[in-house]
Design a protein around this motif. Structure first.
Motif, PDB file in Angstrom:
ATOM      1  N   THR A  43      -8.072  -3.450  15.112  1.00  0.00           N
ATOM      2  CA  THR A  43      -7.071  -2.665  14.399  1.00  0.00           C
ATOM      3  C   THR A  43      -7.553  -2.435  12.991  1.00  0.00           C
ATOM      4  O   THR A  43      -8.012  -3.361  12.316  1.00  0.00           O
ATOM      5  N   LYS A 103      -6.746  -1.703   9.294  1.00  0.00           N
ATOM      6  CA  LYS A 103      -5.662  -1.754   8.300  1.00  0.00           C
ATOM      7  C   LYS A 103      -6.264  -1.913   6.912  1.00  0.00           C
ATOM      8  O   LYS A 103      -7.342  -2.477   6.744  1.00  0.00           O
ATOM      9  N   GLU A 160      -0.838  10.890  14.221  1.00  0.00           N
ATOM     10  CA  GLU A 160       0.287   9.954  14.180  1.00  0.00           C
ATOM     11  C   GLU A 160       1.362  10.300  15.211  1.00  0.00           C
ATOM     12  O   GLU A 160       2.185   9.456  15.570  1.00  0.00           O
ATOM     13  N   LYS A 199       1.211   0.297  20.469  1.00  0.00           N
ATOM     14  CA  LYS A 199       0.272   0.591  19.377  1.00  0.00           C
ATOM     15  C   LYS A 199      -0.571  -0.645  19.028  1.00  0.00           C
ATOM     16  O   LYS A 199      -0.764  -1.004  17.875  1.00  0.00           O
ATOM     17  N   PHE A 206      -4.113   2.042  11.241  1.00  0.00           N
ATOM     18  CA  PHE A 206      -2.985   1.884  10.309  1.00  0.00           C
ATOM     19  C   PHE A 206      -3.476   1.925   8.866  1.00  0.00           C
ATOM     20  O   PHE A 206      -4.594   1.473   8.589  1.00  0.00           O
ATOM     21  N   ASN A 236       0.317  -0.534   6.896  1.00  0.00           N
ATOM     22  CA  ASN A 236       1.298  -0.669   7.970  1.00  0.00           C
ATOM     23  C   ASN A 236       1.878   0.664   8.434  1.00  0.00           C
ATOM     24  O   ASN A 236       2.870   0.694   9.164  1.00  0.00           O
ATOM     25  N   SER A 237       1.282   1.738   7.987  1.00  0.00           N
ATOM     26  CA  SER A 237       1.746   3.053   8.416  1.00  0.00           C
ATOM     27  C   SER A 237       0.775   3.587   9.467  1.00  0.00           C
ATOM     28  O   SER A 237      -0.434   3.705   9.221  1.00  0.00           O
ATOM     29  N   PHE A 238       1.281   3.880  10.645  1.00  0.00           N
ATOM     30  CA  PHE A 238       0.443   4.358  11.749  1.00  0.00           C
ATOM     31  C   PHE A 238      -0.087   5.747  11.449  1.00  0.00           C
ATOM     32  O   PHE A 238       0.684   6.680  11.208  1.00  0.00           O
TER      33      PHE A 238
END
Length: 807
Positions: free
Chosen positions: A2, A4, A51, A109, A133, A136-138
């Motif tokens: 992931t 981030k 998104e 997700k 991400f 924390n925003s996809f």
């Protein structure tokens, strides 16, 4: 993984901007590249969703996967997620599962790797899902698709093979285990546990020899493993083993080394098959065999003793009957003597058959090859039966293939016995009609001539359902035959075993006109020596003078010595006698001889070793002296070995005075050429002046019929033989070429083309030390040109001789 905390990673990468990051020193150029460069150049298929899970970009690899799908781009990109799922479902093997998984990934997700996606066209692609991400925003997702069809199929093939391998091993009851270099068990197949009674945990780490091999055989087993490792060879052996419950079994073991990456042995693998049942059966058969052999021995002793006891008075009966026949007898007494002689002859034949079959079954009958004239043997057979059939309405016909025109090497005594049995059988069961003996050249393999013999008659015949019985001991086709015709039922059994003893086969064939036709074939070695009538031979050499020639005779058998010495004295040849190898070598090193007559088997040093010593030292006086080996076992292998070590010629025992005289003339007669020139043509026939007339007159003298046979064979075969030579040259087969040249070399002289024989002789000498095929082909073409030039003359000469003979 992931992604981030990397500000605007996807957005900046796709727009060509690079994110900030920490690194040592000046910023590397590779870090200035946009992420799209990586996505485009990877060998995996890549697609990117935004998104809202809309598919916005794909690399070329991914596009290639689906390039053949109609309306792909329009139905795929910038479409809602559900629309894409609906579109792709039709290409999936399991569309429902595909839709469920896609929705699950969108909902959670979370990264997901190794999803195997099965397509309807049997392709397998592995999918990895990576959500991206930022704080924390996809921001979207990266999908990686790799085509793993080939790898998965190979893995499945390996798995299938392993399953089949296990099935086969289970069916074969084969127990497999692996050991380290010291013989300690490292892994076992479940079949091994099943056979031994141990569990896998009980055997791992244990020494296989100490665990399974009985104590009395352990040293042998350890040495076997050491030999396998040290010599790096696989082994196959049987051994008795001890199982967990203490019982014993016999196993057939096949073991080989296991190697590391450098090819060094690090252990072994063994396959063990239970052969206890076979071993027990073998033991029972061995006991039965010993019992049968003992019974057979007792039977043979009985037959031998009985035959001896019967022969002794029988000889007296036969002798007395002949003596009585010489006295003055009345007609009635003469009839009694005739019956007595006939009955004693039958009894003598019965006893002989019983002794013959006993000798064959005991393995005491050996094949003793020697040179013989097949035509002469058949003619002698014909004369014998012609006398027996003189007063009966039976026609005897004999045909011999004209191509059988050389002396053969084989056991003429056994052949004579076979023909006597078959001809005697035909004579016994034929009251009237015809008995025919046909001798045919069947095939030639190298220097081995296969000859087929047919003995046919118009007698009582044999029913087809009885054919399987007639070659069995003491069997006759019908129960009443013994009562009507007599006999032991051994004649055909003896013939069959004598044929098979010499490598041939015998059977019954159907032949028009005849009721019974026995056919058998036998192999003989072709000596390439032409046939010659004995009377002509004696006349031809009557005037030969061997002058001061000196011959060394190496022989230890007293009878053979007496025979050969009497012949040499008859021909007035000076000789020196040696009865063992060392004495012969002493004489050979002391003075020169013109010829050495040497038995192959002599005390102190065999003939082969003696021949080697004669040829190895060029300073010795007899290094070039012709050496003639005399032997009773002139098998092809013996002849070949003799040639290789320098033995000049072979004289097969027992040899006739004529055969010895021929050898002596060949190697000792200095006046042979003058003698040939003196030979006169007494037939009145004149050969064509283009041919070697003197040689032809010497060879054939007044026997034009013999000349016709050889000219006829030459005309029929020589062109094919020359064609074989050209094919052999084309194939570059030197060994076959040497053989073919040697084989046909004498044929040209037989029709007066002696200079062609000399050309072939030169070619044969050239082949011994050269392999220049251009020169070989030139020499062969030279000989071929001569043959084609004179071939019409040979054909015309054949017709002229045939006309001369018919005058």
């Amino acid at each position: 993984m992931t992604i981030k905390g990397r500000s605007s990673l996807l957005k900046n990468s796709l727009s060509g901007k690079s994110p900030n990051g920490k690194f040592h020193g000046e910023k590397p150029a590779i870090l200035s590249l946009p992420i799209i460069t990586f996505l485009q150049n990877t060998n995996a298929g890549i697609i990117v969703t935004d998104e809202r899970h809309r598919f916005i970009w794909a690399n070329d690899v991914y596009l290639d996967y689906f390039v053949n799908l109609p309306t792909f781009v329009g139905e795929f990109f910038q479409q809602p997620y559900q629309n894409v799922i609906e579109y792709m479902k039709s290409y999936m093997l399991f569309p429902g599962a595909f839709e469920t998984k896609m929705k699950e990934l969108r909902k959670k997700k979370k990264p997901h790797f190794g999803w195997e996606l099965l397509f309807a066209d049997n392709a397998i692609r592995e999918v990895s899902y990576i959500p991206v991400f930022e704080k924390n925003s996809f921001q979207g997702s990266i999908w990686q698709i790799v085509d793993v069809t080939k790898q998965k199929r190979e893995q499945q093939a390996i798995k299938d093979y392993a399953n089949r391998y296990n099935v086969v091993l289970n069916q074969l009851n084969a127990a497999i285990c692996e050991t380290d270099i010291h013989g300690n068990i490292t892994s076992v197949h479940h079949s091994f546990c099943r056979m031994s009674g141990y569990t896998e945990e009980e055997v791992i780490g244990k020494n296989i020899t100490n665990l399974f091999v009985p104590e009395e055989h352990r040293e042998y087993a350890h040495n076997l493993r050491k030999y396998r490792v040290d010599k790096d060879v696989p082994l196959l052996y049987d051994m008795e083993i001890v199982l967990k419950d203490g019982s014993r079994k016999w196993v057939l073991a096949s073991s080989s080394n296991i190697y590391d990456a450098n090819g060094k042995p690090i252990g072994g693998v063994g396959i063990h098959m239970d052969i206890t049942a076979q071993k027990n059966q073998q033991k029972e058969l061995e006991i039965a065999r010993h019992a049968a052999e003992e019974a057979q021995r007792i039977q043979k002793e009985f037959l031998a003793n009985m035959s001896h006891e019967i022969r002794t008075p029988l000889n007296a009966i036969i002798g007395m009957a002949h003596l009585l026949g010489e006295t003055e007898l009345s007609d009635e007494q003469k009839e009694y003597i005739k019956i007595l002689k006939h009955s004693s002859d039958i009894l003598h034949g019965l006893i002989t058959d019983i002794l013959d079959i006993s000798k064959i079954e005991a393995g005491k009958l050996e094949v003793n090859p020697r040179e013989f004239d097949l035509r002469e043997l058949v003619q002698s057979m014909r004369n014998s039966f012609q006398l027996k059939l003189a007063q009966r309405p039976i026609q005897l016909t004999v045909e011999v293939d004209k191509r059988l025109n050389t002396l053969l090497l084989g056991d003429d005594m056994l052949l004579n016995q076979i023909l006597m049995n078959l001809m005697g059988n035909a004579e016994k069961f034929t009251k009237e009609g015809e008995i025919a003996l046909k001798v045919i050249l069947d095939k030639i393999v190298g220097n081995v001539v296969w000859v087929k013999f047919r003995v046919c008659d118009t007698g009582i015949g044999i029913q087809k359902d009885k054919l399987e019985l007639i070659f069995q001991n003491y069997k006759q086709a019908e129960k009443d035959i013994r009562e009507r015709y007599g006999g032991t039922g051994l004649g055909l059994a003896i013939a069959k075993q004598l044929v098979e003893l010499q490598g041939g086969q015998i059977g019954v064939e159907e032949e028009p006109v005849y009721t019974t036709c026995f056919c058998f074939n036998l192999p003989f070695t072709d000596t390439s020596k032409p046939l010659m009538a004995s009377a002509e031979f004696e006349n031809k050499y009557a005037r030969i003078n061997f002058g001061t020639s000196k011959v060394l005779v190496v022989e230890d058998n007293q009878m053979n010595l007496k025979y050969i010495i009497s012949l040499l004295e008859k021909y007035k040849i000076d000789y020196q006698l040696a009865t063992n190898g060392p004495d012969a070598l002493y004489f050979l090193n002391s003075k020169h001889f013109d010829l050495v007559l040497m038995d192959i088997r002599i005390p102190g040093m065999d003939g082969f070793e003696l021949a080697k010593k004669i040829r190895e030292d060029e300073s010795k006086p007899n290094v070039a002296t012709p050496v003639i080996a005399t032997t009773a076992a002139a098998m092809p292998s013996t002849v070949a070995k003799a040639r290789m070590i320098g033995i000049t010629d072979i004289l097969t025992k027992p040899y006739t005075p004529d055969q010895l005289l021929q050898v002596l003339n060949k190697y000792l007669n200095e006046d042979e050429t003058e003698f040939i020139m003196e030979v006169q043509n007494i037939s009145g026939y004149e050969f064509h002046p283009s041919l070697d007339v003197r040689y032809l007159n010497t060879l054939y003298e007044s026997n034009i019929s013999y000349a016709i046979d050889l000219f006829d064979i030459f005309v029929q075969t020589i062109l094919d033989e020359l064609e074989k030579l050209h094919v052999t040259v084309k194939n570059r087969d030197v060994d076959q070429l040497k053989f073919q040249v040697h084989k046909i070399k004498p044929n040209f002289s037989m029709v007066g083309l002696t200079w062609v024989t000399q050309k072939m002789e030169n070619l044969e000498l050239y082949l011994r030390s050269h392999q220049d095929f251009e020169e070989i082909d030139h020499m062969l073409q030279d000989a071929n040109t001569e043959v084609k030039k004179f071939f019409p003359i040979i054909e015309e000469e054949l017709k002229k001789m045939q006309a001369f003979l018919n005058q």
